[in-house]
Design a protein around this motif. Structure first.
Motif, short mmCIF file in Angstrom:
data_model
loop_
_atom_site.label_atom_id
_atom_site.label_comp_id
_atom_site.label_asym_id
_atom_site.label_seq_id
_atom_site.Cartn_x
_atom_site.Cartn_y
_atom_site.Cartn_z
N GLU A 281 6.22 44.37 7.64
CA GLU A 281 6.59 44.39 9.05
C GLU A 281 5.31 44.35 9.89
O GLU A 281 4.25 44.78 9.44
CB GLU A 281 7.33 45.71 9.29
CG GLU A 281 7.97 45.88 10.62
CD GLU A 281 8.75 47.18 10.65
OE1 GLU A 281 8.38 48.06 11.45
OE2 GLU A 281 9.72 47.33 9.87
N GLN B 115 9.38 40.71 10.46
CA GLN B 115 9.61 41.24 9.11
C GLN B 115 9.76 40.10 8.13
O GLN B 115 10.19 39.01 8.49
CB GLN B 115 10.80 42.19 9.08
CG GLN B 115 12.14 41.56 9.27
CD GLN B 115 12.86 41.27 7.95
OE1 GLN B 115 12.52 41.79 6.90
NE2 GLN B 115 13.85 40.41 8.01
N LYS C 139 6.37 48.21 4.31
CA LYS C 139 7.26 49.29 4.73
C LYS C 139 8.07 49.82 3.56
O LYS C 139 8.52 50.96 3.57
CB LYS C 139 8.22 48.80 5.83
CG LYS C 139 7.52 48.52 7.12
CD LYS C 139 6.92 49.78 7.67
CE LYS C 139 6.19 49.52 8.96
NZ LYS C 139 5.57 50.71 9.50
N TYR C 140 8.28 48.97 2.57
CA TYR C 140 9.07 49.36 1.40
C TYR C 140 8.72 48.40 0.27
O TYR C 140 8.41 47.24 0.51
CB TYR C 140 10.57 49.27 1.71
CG TYR C 140 11.45 49.63 0.55
CD1 TYR C 140 11.61 50.96 0.17
CD2 TYR C 140 12.12 48.65 -0.18
CE1 TYR C 140 12.42 51.29 -0.91
CE2 TYR C 140 12.93 48.99 -1.26
CZ TYR C 140 13.07 50.31 -1.61
OH TYR C 140 13.86 50.64 -2.67
#
Length: 135
Positions: A132, A96, A116-117
């Motif tokens: 990630e 990550q 992922k965000y």
């Protein structure tokens, strides 16, 4: 009696970080194992570097920097691959990192990372991506 005091110092920041790391360590069954690699030129000057750590099942990539003069020569990709391989040997299953919209998102996507965000309007009008990858 307690006194409220303003304190914008690096010393306070460092102390708070140390206190949080110590507190968190009581609740984690994993240690942080630091990892880092670099390329230097003939003058032993840093031209590309990467650092992070393995924390349990995770490779956490903190920093990847590449000098303008050696960009697009494949050196950063080599360092990332080396870091990932070392992390796998230490038991990491996933990696990550975070990157900003003007930094290296396409670089990481080419190497299997996915968003992922994301934080929009960061810090004012940019975007910060949390990415990630399975290792």
């Amino acid at each position: 009696m307690y006194q409220l005091q303003a304190d914008n110092s690096d010393a306070l920041n460092s102390t708070l970080r140390s206190e949080m790391v110590e507190f968190n360590a009581q609740h984690f069954d994993a240690q942080r194992v630091p990892l880092g690699y670099k390329f230097v030129d003939d003058s032993n000057e840093l031209v590309v570097g990467i650092s992070g750590c393995v924390f349990g099942n995770w490779l956490i990539i903190n920093w990847l920097w590449c000098s303008e003069r050696v960009r697009n020569k494949g050196l950063a990709g080599q360092l990332l691959a080396e870091l990932e391989q070392a992390a796998i040997l230490l038991g990491a299953k996933k990696a990550q990192l975070d990157t900003l919209d003007f930094q290296a998102k396409p670089f990481y996507e080419k190497r299997g990372y996915s968003v992922k965000y994301q934080l929009d309007n960061y810090p004012l009008c940019g975007t910060r991506y949390f990415m990630e990858k399975p290792l």
